[in-house]
Design an enzyme around this catalytic site. Structure first.
Site, PDB file in Angstrom:
ATOM      1  N   ASP A 182      -5.805   4.968  10.151  1.00  0.00           N
ATOM      2  CA  ASP A 182      -5.998   3.657   9.520  1.00  0.00           C
ATOM      3  C   ASP A 182      -7.417   3.470   9.003  1.00  0.00           C
ATOM      4  O   ASP A 182      -7.919   2.350   8.928  1.00  0.00           O
ATOM      5  CB  ASP A 182      -5.657   2.518  10.502  1.00  0.00           C
ATOM      6  CG  ASP A 182      -4.308   2.702  11.160  1.00  0.00           C
ATOM      7  OD1 ASP A 182      -3.324   2.874  10.430  1.00  0.00           O
ATOM      8  OD2 ASP A 182      -4.231   2.678  12.408  1.00  0.00           O
ATOM      9  N   GLY A 208      -8.492   3.977   5.978  1.00  0.00           N
ATOM     10  CA  GLY A 208      -8.552   3.537   4.582  1.00  0.00           C
ATOM     11  C   GLY A 208      -8.750   4.695   3.630  1.00  0.00           C
ATOM     12  O   GLY A 208      -9.634   4.661   2.768  1.00  0.00           O
ATOM     13  N   LYS A 209      -7.907   5.712   3.772  1.00  0.00           N
ATOM     14  CA  LYS A 209      -8.065   6.919   2.944  1.00  0.00           C
ATOM     15  C   LYS A 209      -7.819   6.638   1.463  1.00  0.00           C
ATOM     16  O   LYS A 209      -8.196   7.436   0.606  1.00  0.00           O
ATOM     17  CB  LYS A 209      -7.130   8.021   3.442  1.00  0.00           C
ATOM     18  CG  LYS A 209      -7.542   8.586   4.803  1.00  0.00           C
ATOM     19  CD  LYS A 209      -6.734   9.803   5.202  1.00  0.00           C
ATOM     20  CE  LYS A 209      -5.377   9.456   5.753  1.00  0.00           C
ATOM     21  NZ  LYS A 209      -5.413   8.787   7.051  1.00  0.00           N
ATOM     22  N   LYS A 235      -9.349   4.663  -0.401  1.00  0.00           N
ATOM     23  CA  LYS A 235     -10.623   4.581  -1.119  1.00  0.00           C
ATOM     24  C   LYS A 235     -11.009   5.943  -1.694  1.00  0.00           C
ATOM     25  O   LYS A 235     -11.428   6.062  -2.846  1.00  0.00           O
ATOM     26  CB  LYS A 235     -11.737   4.087  -0.182  1.00  0.00           C
ATOM     27  CG  LYS A 235     -11.675   2.618   0.162  1.00  0.00           C
ATOM     28  CD  LYS A 235     -11.964   1.751  -1.042  1.00  0.00           C
ATOM     29  CE  LYS A 235     -12.011   0.279  -0.664  1.00  0.00           C
ATOM     30  NZ  LYS A 235     -12.078  -0.599  -1.843  1.00  0.00           N
ATOM     31  N   GLY A 261       1.613   5.167   7.986  1.00  0.00           N
ATOM     32  CA  GLY A 261       1.701   4.344   6.788  1.00  0.00           C
ATOM     33  C   GLY A 261       0.354   4.194   6.118  1.00  0.00           C
ATOM     34  O   GLY A 261      -0.683   4.228   6.759  1.00  0.00           O
ATOM     35  N   HIS A 262       0.371   4.059   4.790  1.00  0.00           N
ATOM     36  CA  HIS A 262      -0.850   3.728   4.077  1.00  0.00           C
ATOM     37  C   HIS A 262      -0.509   2.807   2.916  1.00  0.00           C
ATOM     38  O   HIS A 262       0.577   2.893   2.334  1.00  0.00           O
ATOM     39  CB  HIS A 262      -1.616   4.971   3.605  1.00  0.00           C
ATOM     40  CG  HIS A 262      -0.784   5.945   2.834  1.00  0.00           C
ATOM     41  ND1 HIS A 262       0.081   6.827   3.443  1.00  0.00           N
ATOM     42  CD2 HIS A 262      -0.682   6.179   1.511  1.00  0.00           C
ATOM     43  CE1 HIS A 262       0.670   7.571   2.518  1.00  0.00           C
ATOM     44  NE2 HIS A 262       0.235   7.203   1.346  1.00  0.00           N
ATOM     45  N   GLN A 298      -2.099  10.518   9.810  1.00  0.00           N
ATOM     46  CA  GLN A 298      -2.753  10.293  11.107  1.00  0.00           C
ATOM     47  C   GLN A 298      -4.252  10.617  10.983  1.00  0.00           C
ATOM     48  O   GLN A 298      -4.849  10.311   9.975  1.00  0.00           O
ATOM     49  CB  GLN A 298      -2.066  11.098  12.207  1.00  0.00           C
ATOM     50  CG  GLN A 298      -0.572  10.871  12.315  1.00  0.00           C
ATOM     51  CD  GLN A 298      -0.196   9.522  12.897  1.00  0.00           C
ATOM     52  OE1 GLN A 298      -1.033   8.784  13.386  1.00  0.00           O
ATOM     53  NE2 GLN A 298       1.069   9.180  12.839  1.00  0.00           N
ATOM     54  N   PRO A 349      -1.021  -5.029  16.184  1.00  0.00           N
ATOM     55  CA  PRO A 349      -2.465  -5.251  16.094  1.00  0.00           C
ATOM     56  C   PRO A 349      -3.203  -4.026  16.593  1.00  0.00           C
ATOM     57  O   PRO A 349      -2.827  -3.414  17.596  1.00  0.00           O
ATOM     58  CB  PRO A 349      -2.707  -6.459  17.019  1.00  0.00           C
ATOM     59  CG  PRO A 349      -1.513  -6.518  17.908  1.00  0.00           C
ATOM     60  CD  PRO A 349      -0.370  -5.945  17.143  1.00  0.00           C
ATOM     61  N   LYS A 394     -14.933  -0.115   4.884  1.00  0.00           N
ATOM     62  CA  LYS A 394     -14.959  -1.438   5.536  1.00  0.00           C
ATOM     63  C   LYS A 394     -16.341  -1.845   6.046  1.00  0.00           C
ATOM     64  O   LYS A 394     -16.457  -2.543   7.056  1.00  0.00           O
ATOM     65  CB  LYS A 394     -13.915  -1.498   6.656  1.00  0.00           C
ATOM     66  CG  LYS A 394     -12.482  -1.418   6.139  1.00  0.00           C
ATOM     67  CD  LYS A 394     -11.478  -1.913   7.169  1.00  0.00           C
ATOM     68  CE  LYS A 394     -10.104  -2.081   6.557  1.00  0.00           C
ATOM     69  NZ  LYS A 394      -9.136  -2.662   7.487  1.00  0.00           N
TER      70      LYS A 394
END
Length: 428
Positions: free
Chosen positions: A13, A15-16, A18, A40-41, A223, A303, A330
Protein backbone atom coordinates in the site's frame (compact mmCIF):
# COMPACT_ATOMS: atom_id res chain seq x y z
CA UNK A 1 15.83 -0.10 -23.41
CA UNK A 2 15.44 -1.32 -19.85
CA UNK A 3 13.67 -3.95 -17.85
CA UNK A 4 12.50 -2.24 -14.67
CA UNK A 5 11.26 -3.87 -11.48
CA UNK A 6 8.87 -1.83 -9.33
CA UNK A 7 8.31 -3.16 -5.82
CA UNK A 8 6.93 -2.06 -2.46
CA UNK A 9 9.50 -1.27 0.21
CA UNK A 10 7.39 -1.87 3.31
CA UNK A 11 4.25 -3.98 3.93
CA UNK A 12 2.35 -2.87 0.83
CA UNK A 13 0.00 0.00 0.00
CA UNK A 14 2.94 2.35 -0.57
CA UNK A 15 1.35 4.00 -3.62
CA UNK A 16 3.21 2.38 -6.50
CA UNK A 17 0.94 4.24 -8.92
CA UNK A 18 3.10 7.33 -8.49
CA UNK A 19 6.10 5.53 -9.97
CA UNK A 20 3.97 3.86 -12.64
CA UNK A 21 2.67 7.28 -13.70
CA UNK A 22 6.19 8.63 -14.05
CA UNK A 23 7.27 5.69 -16.17
CA UNK A 24 4.00 5.26 -18.08
CA UNK A 25 4.77 7.17 -21.29
CA UNK A 26 8.01 5.21 -21.76
CA UNK A 27 6.73 1.72 -20.93
CA UNK A 28 5.65 -0.82 -23.56
CA UNK A 29 4.76 -3.79 -21.32
CA UNK A 30 3.55 -3.95 -17.70
CA UNK A 31 3.95 -7.37 -16.09
CA UNK A 32 2.30 -8.70 -12.94
CA UNK A 33 4.73 -11.36 -11.75
CA UNK A 34 3.48 -12.52 -8.34
CA UNK A 35 0.46 -12.78 -6.10
CA UNK A 36 -3.20 -12.93 -7.00
CA UNK A 37 -6.26 -10.80 -6.43
CA UNK A 38 -5.20 -10.11 -2.84
CA UNK A 39 -3.15 -7.06 -3.77
CA UNK A 40 -5.28 -4.09 -4.76
CA UNK A 41 -4.09 -0.82 -6.22
CA UNK A 42 -5.91 2.29 -7.27
CA UNK A 43 -5.15 4.01 -10.57
CA UNK A 44 -6.50 7.47 -11.42
CA UNK A 45 -6.92 8.46 -15.08
CA UNK A 46 -8.25 11.99 -15.50
CA UNK A 47 -11.37 12.17 -13.34
CA UNK A 48 -11.78 8.38 -13.33
CA UNK A 49 -10.61 6.16 -10.49
CA UNK A 50 -10.03 2.43 -11.04
CA UNK A 51 -9.50 -0.17 -8.31
CA UNK A 52 -7.55 -3.11 -9.75
CA UNK A 53 -6.84 -6.33 -7.87
CA UNK A 54 -5.61 -8.94 -10.32
CA UNK A 55 -4.93 -6.95 -13.47
CA UNK A 56 -1.66 -5.05 -13.96
CA UNK A 57 -2.02 -1.27 -14.08
CA UNK A 58 -0.92 -1.28 -17.72
CA UNK A 59 -4.41 -2.44 -18.66
CA UNK A 60 -5.49 1.22 -18.53
CA UNK A 61 -2.77 2.60 -20.83
CA UNK A 62 -3.76 2.48 -24.50
CA UNK A 63 -0.24 1.83 -25.78
CA UNK A 64 0.85 -0.69 -23.15
CA UNK A 65 0.59 -4.48 -23.33
CA UNK A 66 -0.45 -5.84 -19.90
CA UNK A 67 0.87 -9.28 -18.95
CA UNK A 68 -0.11 -11.74 -16.22
CA UNK A 69 2.94 -13.99 -16.03
CA UNK A 70 3.67 -17.44 -14.69
CA UNK A 71 4.31 -16.38 -11.07
CA UNK A 72 0.72 -15.24 -10.57
CA UNK A 73 -2.16 -17.35 -9.25
CA UNK A 74 -5.30 -16.50 -11.24
CA UNK A 75 -8.89 -16.55 -10.05
CA UNK A 76 -10.48 -16.63 -13.50
CA UNK A 77 -13.87 -15.48 -12.25
CA UNK A 78 -12.24 -12.40 -10.73
CA UNK A 79 -10.20 -11.87 -13.90
CA UNK A 80 -13.32 -11.78 -16.07
CA UNK A 81 -15.24 -9.65 -13.55
CA UNK A 82 -12.46 -7.04 -13.62
CA UNK A 83 -12.24 -7.14 -17.39
CA UNK A 84 -16.01 -6.77 -17.76
CA UNK A 85 -16.06 -3.83 -15.34
CA UNK A 86 -13.40 -2.07 -17.41
CA UNK A 87 -15.18 -2.85 -20.69
CA UNK A 88 -18.34 -1.27 -19.28
CA UNK A 89 -16.32 1.89 -18.67
CA UNK A 90 -15.00 1.94 -22.21
CA UNK A 91 -11.51 0.54 -21.56
CA UNK A 92 -9.95 -1.58 -24.33
CA UNK A 93 -8.75 -4.80 -22.64
CA UNK A 94 -7.96 -6.76 -25.80
CA UNK A 95 -4.18 -6.48 -25.36
CA UNK A 96 -4.04 -8.58 -22.16
CA UNK A 97 -1.74 -11.62 -22.27
CA UNK A 98 -1.92 -14.42 -19.68
CA UNK A 99 0.79 -17.03 -19.12
CA UNK A 100 -0.08 -20.63 -19.97
CA UNK A 101 1.98 -21.60 -16.90
CA UNK A 102 0.17 -19.42 -14.37
CA UNK A 103 -1.68 -21.43 -11.71
CA UNK A 104 -5.42 -21.28 -11.19
CA UNK A 105 -7.30 -20.50 -7.98
CA UNK A 106 -10.27 -22.83 -7.68
CA UNK A 107 -13.31 -22.98 -5.44
CA UNK A 108 -11.60 -25.46 -3.12
CA UNK A 109 -8.66 -23.10 -2.65
CA UNK A 110 -10.98 -20.32 -1.50
CA UNK A 111 -12.87 -22.68 0.80
CA UNK A 112 -9.69 -24.05 2.39
CA UNK A 113 -8.28 -20.55 2.85
CA UNK A 114 -11.30 -19.37 4.83
CA UNK A 115 -11.83 -22.45 6.99
CA UNK A 116 -8.12 -22.84 7.76
CA UNK A 117 -7.83 -19.23 8.85
CA UNK A 118 -10.83 -19.57 11.17
CA UNK A 119 -9.39 -22.82 12.53
CA UNK A 120 -6.18 -21.01 13.54
CA UNK A 121 -8.08 -18.80 15.99
CA UNK A 122 -5.67 -16.46 17.78
CA UNK A 123 -2.85 -17.60 15.51
CA UNK A 124 -4.50 -16.27 12.36
CA UNK A 125 -2.18 -14.95 9.65
CA UNK A 126 -4.60 -12.28 8.42
CA UNK A 127 -5.11 -13.68 4.91
CA UNK A 128 -7.73 -12.14 2.62
CA UNK A 129 -9.46 -15.53 2.24
CA UNK A 130 -9.20 -15.46 -1.54
CA UNK A 131 -7.43 -18.80 -1.95
CA UNK A 132 -4.00 -17.41 -2.79
CA UNK A 133 -2.04 -19.37 -0.16
CA UNK A 134 -3.67 -22.75 -0.86
CA UNK A 135 -3.14 -22.27 -4.61
CA UNK A 136 0.57 -21.60 -4.09
CA UNK A 137 0.76 -24.58 -1.72
CA UNK A 138 -0.66 -26.82 -4.44
CA UNK A 139 1.87 -25.38 -6.88
CA UNK A 140 4.76 -26.32 -4.60
CA UNK A 141 3.17 -29.71 -3.82
CA UNK A 142 2.87 -30.30 -7.59
CA UNK A 143 -0.89 -30.83 -7.52
CA UNK A 144 -1.81 -27.42 -8.94
CA UNK A 145 -3.98 -26.58 -11.91
CA UNK A 146 -2.36 -24.40 -14.58
CA UNK A 147 -4.05 -22.18 -17.16
CA UNK A 148 -2.99 -24.52 -19.96
CA UNK A 149 -4.81 -27.42 -18.26
CA UNK A 150 -8.17 -25.80 -19.01
CA UNK A 151 -7.71 -26.65 -22.68
CA UNK A 152 -7.36 -30.42 -22.13
CA UNK A 153 -10.38 -31.81 -20.31
CA UNK A 154 -8.80 -35.21 -19.60
CA UNK A 155 -5.71 -33.68 -18.01
CA UNK A 156 -7.84 -31.18 -16.08
CA UNK A 157 -10.09 -33.90 -14.66
CA UNK A 158 -7.11 -36.04 -13.61
CA UNK A 159 -5.51 -33.11 -11.82
CA UNK A 160 -8.70 -32.05 -10.06
CA UNK A 161 -9.32 -35.64 -8.92
CA UNK A 162 -5.81 -35.84 -7.53
CA UNK A 163 -6.10 -32.55 -5.70
CA UNK A 164 -9.54 -33.27 -4.21
CA UNK A 165 -8.66 -36.78 -3.03
CA UNK A 166 -6.70 -35.34 -0.12
CA UNK A 167 -8.57 -32.06 0.31
CA UNK A 168 -11.99 -33.66 0.72
CA UNK A 169 -10.67 -35.82 3.56
CA UNK A 170 -9.48 -32.65 5.26
CA UNK A 171 -12.66 -30.68 4.61
CA UNK A 172 -14.95 -33.46 5.85
CA UNK A 173 -12.95 -35.00 8.70
CA UNK A 174 -11.09 -31.99 10.08
CA UNK A 175 -13.25 -28.99 9.24
CA UNK A 176 -16.68 -30.69 9.17
CA UNK A 177 -17.48 -29.33 5.70
CA UNK A 178 -19.06 -31.02 2.72
CA UNK A 179 -16.93 -32.76 0.14
CA UNK A 180 -16.41 -30.90 -3.13
CA UNK A 181 -17.37 -32.78 -6.29
CA UNK A 182 -14.85 -33.21 -9.09
CA UNK A 183 -17.48 -32.43 -11.74
CA UNK A 184 -18.37 -29.21 -9.92
CA UNK A 185 -14.80 -27.92 -10.28
CA UNK A 186 -14.16 -29.25 -13.77
CA UNK A 187 -17.38 -27.82 -15.17
CA UNK A 188 -16.68 -24.45 -13.57
CA UNK A 189 -13.15 -24.22 -14.97
CA UNK A 190 -14.13 -25.44 -18.43
CA UNK A 191 -16.78 -22.74 -18.62
CA UNK A 192 -14.00 -20.14 -18.83
CA UNK A 193 -11.79 -21.86 -21.38
CA UNK A 194 -13.30 -20.52 -24.62
CA UNK A 195 -13.04 -16.87 -23.58
CA UNK A 196 -9.65 -17.35 -21.94
CA UNK A 197 -7.84 -19.16 -24.75
CA UNK A 198 -7.16 -16.15 -27.03
CA UNK A 199 -5.41 -14.37 -24.14
CA UNK A 200 -3.01 -17.22 -23.36
CA UNK A 201 0.61 -17.23 -24.54
CA UNK A 202 4.17 -18.18 -23.67
CA UNK A 203 4.70 -14.91 -21.84
CA UNK A 204 8.36 -15.61 -21.03
CA UNK A 205 9.06 -15.80 -24.76
CA UNK A 206 6.93 -12.73 -25.52
CA UNK A 207 8.81 -10.65 -22.93
CA UNK A 208 12.24 -11.85 -24.01
CA UNK A 209 11.47 -10.97 -27.60
CA UNK A 210 10.15 -7.57 -26.52
CA UNK A 211 13.42 -6.78 -24.72
CA UNK A 212 15.40 -8.00 -27.73
CA UNK A 213 13.40 -5.55 -29.83
CA UNK A 214 14.31 -2.64 -27.55
CA UNK A 215 10.98 -2.38 -25.74
CA UNK A 216 10.70 -1.17 -22.15
CA UNK A 217 9.21 -3.72 -19.75
CA UNK A 218 7.97 -2.80 -16.28
CA UNK A 219 7.64 -5.65 -13.77
CA UNK A 220 5.05 -4.62 -11.20
CA UNK A 221 5.29 -6.46 -7.89
CA UNK A 222 2.21 -7.19 -5.83
CA UNK A 223 2.38 -6.88 -2.03
CA UNK A 224 5.83 -5.73 -0.81
CA UNK A 225 9.26 -6.70 0.49
CA UNK A 226 8.26 -7.24 4.10
CA UNK A 227 5.49 -9.59 2.90
CA UNK A 228 7.83 -11.70 0.74
CA UNK A 229 7.53 -15.39 1.68
CA UNK A 230 11.33 -15.72 2.05
CA UNK A 231 12.44 -12.26 3.12
CA UNK A 232 9.40 -10.84 4.92
CA UNK A 233 8.09 -11.11 8.47
CA UNK A 234 7.35 -14.83 8.17
CA UNK A 235 4.81 -16.35 8.79
CA UNK A 236 2.87 -13.08 8.51
CA UNK A 237 3.61 -12.80 4.81
CA UNK A 238 2.09 -13.46 1.42
CA UNK A 239 2.66 -16.76 -0.39
CA UNK A 240 4.92 -15.50 -3.18
CA UNK A 241 8.17 -13.62 -3.78
CA UNK A 242 7.32 -9.93 -3.86
CA UNK A 243 10.97 -8.89 -4.09
CA UNK A 244 12.97 -8.10 -7.22
CA UNK A 245 14.22 -11.69 -7.48
CA UNK A 246 10.61 -12.77 -7.88
CA UNK A 247 10.40 -10.76 -11.09
CA UNK A 248 12.85 -13.16 -12.76
CA UNK A 249 11.33 -16.42 -11.55
CA UNK A 250 7.79 -15.07 -11.83
CA UNK A 251 8.17 -14.01 -15.46
CA UNK A 252 10.84 -16.20 -17.03
CA UNK A 253 12.99 -13.17 -17.85
CA UNK A 254 16.62 -13.67 -16.84
CA UNK A 255 17.89 -11.56 -13.92
CA UNK A 256 20.78 -10.12 -15.91
CA UNK A 257 18.25 -8.36 -18.14
CA UNK A 258 16.93 -6.23 -15.26
CA UNK A 259 18.37 -2.70 -15.40
CA UNK A 260 16.69 -0.85 -12.54
CA UNK A 261 14.89 -1.66 -9.31
CA UNK A 262 12.55 1.04 -8.06
CA UNK A 263 11.17 0.70 -4.53
CA UNK A 264 8.19 2.71 -3.37
CA UNK A 265 8.22 3.73 0.29
CA UNK A 266 5.80 5.87 2.28
CA UNK A 267 7.00 8.84 4.30
CA UNK A 268 5.61 6.85 7.24
CA UNK A 269 4.74 3.14 7.54
CA UNK A 270 1.54 1.11 7.30
CA UNK A 271 0.60 -2.53 7.44
CA UNK A 272 -2.59 -4.59 7.02
CA UNK A 273 -3.11 -7.87 8.83
CA UNK A 274 -1.26 -9.51 11.70
CA UNK A 275 2.47 -9.56 12.37
CA UNK A 276 5.23 -7.48 13.98
CA UNK A 277 5.31 -3.75 13.35
CA UNK A 278 7.87 -1.95 15.58
CA UNK A 279 6.83 1.66 14.89
CA UNK A 280 3.07 1.05 15.10
CA UNK A 281 1.09 3.82 16.78
CA UNK A 282 -1.93 3.31 19.02
CA UNK A 283 -2.56 6.96 19.85
CA UNK A 284 -3.73 10.17 18.24
CA UNK A 285 -0.67 10.24 15.98
CA UNK A 286 -1.71 6.91 14.47
CA UNK A 287 -5.24 8.26 13.93
CA UNK A 288 -3.74 11.38 12.32
CA UNK A 289 -1.76 9.32 9.79
CA UNK A 290 -4.69 7.00 9.06
CA UNK A 291 -7.21 9.80 8.56
CA UNK A 292 -4.95 12.17 6.62
CA UNK A 293 -3.54 9.35 4.49
CA UNK A 294 -6.92 7.63 3.88
CA UNK A 295 -5.33 4.39 5.06
CA UNK A 296 -7.93 1.78 4.23
CA UNK A 297 -7.25 -1.26 2.06
CA UNK A 298 -8.17 -1.17 -1.65
CA UNK A 299 -9.01 -4.87 -1.67
CA UNK A 300 -10.34 -5.46 1.86
CA UNK A 301 -11.42 -2.02 3.08
CA UNK A 302 -9.66 -2.81 6.36
CA UNK A 303 -8.16 0.14 8.27
CA UNK A 304 -4.40 -0.03 8.01
CA UNK A 305 -2.12 -0.08 11.02
CA UNK A 306 -0.01 3.09 10.99
CA UNK A 307 3.41 4.03 12.34
CA UNK A 308 6.45 6.22 11.76
CA UNK A 309 9.06 5.78 9.03
CA UNK A 310 11.34 2.82 9.69
CA UNK A 311 14.83 3.41 8.26
CA UNK A 312 16.21 -0.10 9.04
CA UNK A 313 13.37 -1.57 6.96
CA UNK A 314 14.21 0.78 4.09
CA UNK A 315 17.89 -0.28 4.27
CA UNK A 316 16.85 -3.92 4.35
CA UNK A 317 14.68 -3.39 1.28
CA UNK A 318 17.53 -1.63 -0.54
CA UNK A 319 19.88 -4.53 0.17
CA UNK A 320 17.49 -7.41 -0.57
CA UNK A 321 16.23 -5.92 -3.83
CA UNK A 322 19.28 -4.06 -5.12
CA UNK A 323 17.27 -0.83 -5.11
CA UNK A 324 18.55 1.82 -7.52
CA UNK A 325 15.85 4.40 -6.70
CA UNK A 326 13.30 5.07 -4.01
CA UNK A 327 10.03 6.85 -4.67
CA UNK A 328 8.89 8.44 -1.40
CA UNK A 329 5.11 8.84 -1.29
CA UNK A 330 2.60 10.71 0.87
CA UNK A 331 4.99 13.31 2.22
CA UNK A 332 2.01 15.68 2.34
CA UNK A 333 0.32 13.50 4.96
CA UNK A 334 2.94 14.63 7.49
CA UNK A 335 2.02 18.32 7.03
CA UNK A 336 0.85 19.86 10.28
CA UNK A 337 2.92 17.73 12.65
CA UNK A 338 5.09 19.66 15.09
CA UNK A 339 7.74 16.94 15.12
CA UNK A 340 8.17 13.80 13.03
CA UNK A 341 9.89 10.78 14.61
CA UNK A 342 11.91 8.40 12.44
CA UNK A 343 12.99 4.96 13.62
CA UNK A 344 16.78 4.77 13.18
CA UNK A 345 17.44 1.50 15.05
CA UNK A 346 15.83 -0.95 17.48
CA UNK A 347 16.32 -1.83 21.11
CA UNK A 348 16.01 -5.58 21.70
CA UNK A 349 16.43 -6.56 25.36
CA UNK A 350 18.77 -3.63 25.95
CA UNK A 351 20.90 -4.25 22.87
CA UNK A 352 20.89 -1.80 19.93
CA UNK A 353 20.18 -3.25 16.47
CA UNK A 354 20.89 -0.94 13.53
CA UNK A 355 19.54 -3.51 11.06
CA UNK A 356 16.39 -5.64 10.96
CA UNK A 357 16.96 -8.57 13.35
CA UNK A 358 17.10 -11.95 11.66
CA UNK A 359 15.22 -13.55 14.56
CA UNK A 360 11.44 -13.33 14.38
CA UNK A 361 11.28 -13.18 18.18
CA UNK A 362 13.77 -10.31 18.31
CA UNK A 363 11.89 -8.35 15.67
CA UNK A 364 8.59 -8.98 17.43
CA UNK A 365 10.03 -7.53 20.64
CA UNK A 366 11.99 -4.71 18.97
CA UNK A 367 11.44 -1.27 20.48
CA UNK A 368 12.09 1.55 17.99
CA UNK A 369 14.84 4.06 18.70
CA UNK A 370 13.63 7.37 17.30
CA UNK A 371 15.27 10.50 16.02
CA UNK A 372 12.90 13.45 15.78
CA UNK A 373 12.74 16.03 12.99
CA UNK A 374 10.89 19.35 12.98
CA UNK A 375 7.66 19.38 10.99
CA UNK A 376 6.08 21.97 8.69
CA UNK A 377 2.66 23.58 8.26
CA UNK A 378 2.85 24.78 4.65
CA UNK A 379 0.64 23.12 2.03
CA UNK A 380 3.01 21.20 -0.27
CA UNK A 381 0.46 19.61 -2.61
CA UNK A 382 1.17 22.18 -5.35
CA UNK A 383 4.95 21.93 -5.16
CA UNK A 384 6.73 20.42 -8.19
CA UNK A 385 10.39 21.34 -7.53
CA UNK A 386 12.40 20.01 -4.58
CA UNK A 387 13.84 23.43 -3.73
CA UNK A 388 10.31 24.82 -3.41
CA UNK A 389 9.45 22.47 -0.53
CA UNK A 390 9.60 23.98 2.97
CA UNK A 391 13.07 23.69 4.46
CA UNK A 392 11.92 21.23 7.14
CA UNK A 393 10.30 19.02 4.49
CA UNK A 394 13.52 19.05 2.44
CA UNK A 395 15.55 18.25 5.53
CA UNK A 396 13.25 15.34 6.35
CA UNK A 397 13.61 13.87 2.85
CA UNK A 398 17.39 14.25 2.87
CA UNK A 399 17.63 12.70 6.33
CA UNK A 400 15.60 9.60 5.47
CA UNK A 401 17.47 9.30 2.16
CA UNK A 402 20.79 9.19 4.02
CA UNK A 403 19.42 6.42 6.26
CA UNK A 404 17.72 4.32 3.59
CA UNK A 405 20.45 2.90 1.38
CA UNK A 406 19.61 4.45 -1.99
CA UNK A 407 18.69 7.79 -3.52
CA UNK A 408 15.15 9.19 -3.31
CA UNK A 409 14.42 10.05 -6.92
CA UNK A 410 10.81 11.18 -6.66
CA UNK A 411 8.49 12.40 -3.92
CA UNK A 412 4.71 12.18 -3.80
CA UNK A 413 3.22 15.38 -2.38
CA UNK A 414 -0.51 14.82 -2.91
CA UNK A 415 -3.26 12.51 -4.09
CA UNK A 416 -3.39 13.85 -7.65
CA UNK A 417 -1.36 12.00 -10.27
CA UNK A 418 0.59 15.18 -11.06
CA UNK A 419 1.41 15.81 -7.41
CA UNK A 420 4.99 14.59 -7.56
CA UNK A 421 8.44 16.13 -7.25
CA UNK A 422 11.10 14.55 -9.47
CA UNK A 423 14.71 14.79 -8.30
CA UNK A 424 16.26 12.21 -10.64
CA UNK A 425 15.06 10.52 -13.83
CA UNK A 426 14.01 6.99 -12.84
CA UNK A 427 15.56 5.61 -16.03
CA UNK A 428 18.78 7.62 -15.83
Amino acid sequence: MPAIVLIGAQWGDEGKGKATDLLGPRVDYVVKFNGGNNAGHTVVVGDEKYALHLLPSGILAPNVIPVISNGVVVDIEVLFDELDALIERGVDVSRLIVSANAHVITQYHRTLDRVTERFLGKRQIGTTGRGIGPAYADKINRVGIRIQDLFDENILRQKVEGALHQKNHMLVKVYNRRAILVDEIVDDLLSYSERLKPMVADTALVLSQALDAGKTVLFEGGQATMLDVDHGTYPFVTSSNATSGGAATGSGVAPNRIDRVIAVVKAYTTRVGAGPFPTELFDASGDFLRDNGFEFGTTTGRPRRCGWYDAPIARYTARINGVTDFVLTKLDVLTGLETIPVCVAYDVDGERHDEVPVSQSDFHHAIPIFEEFPGWDEDITGVREFDDLPKNARDYVLAVEAMSGSRISAIGVGADREAIVVRHDLLD
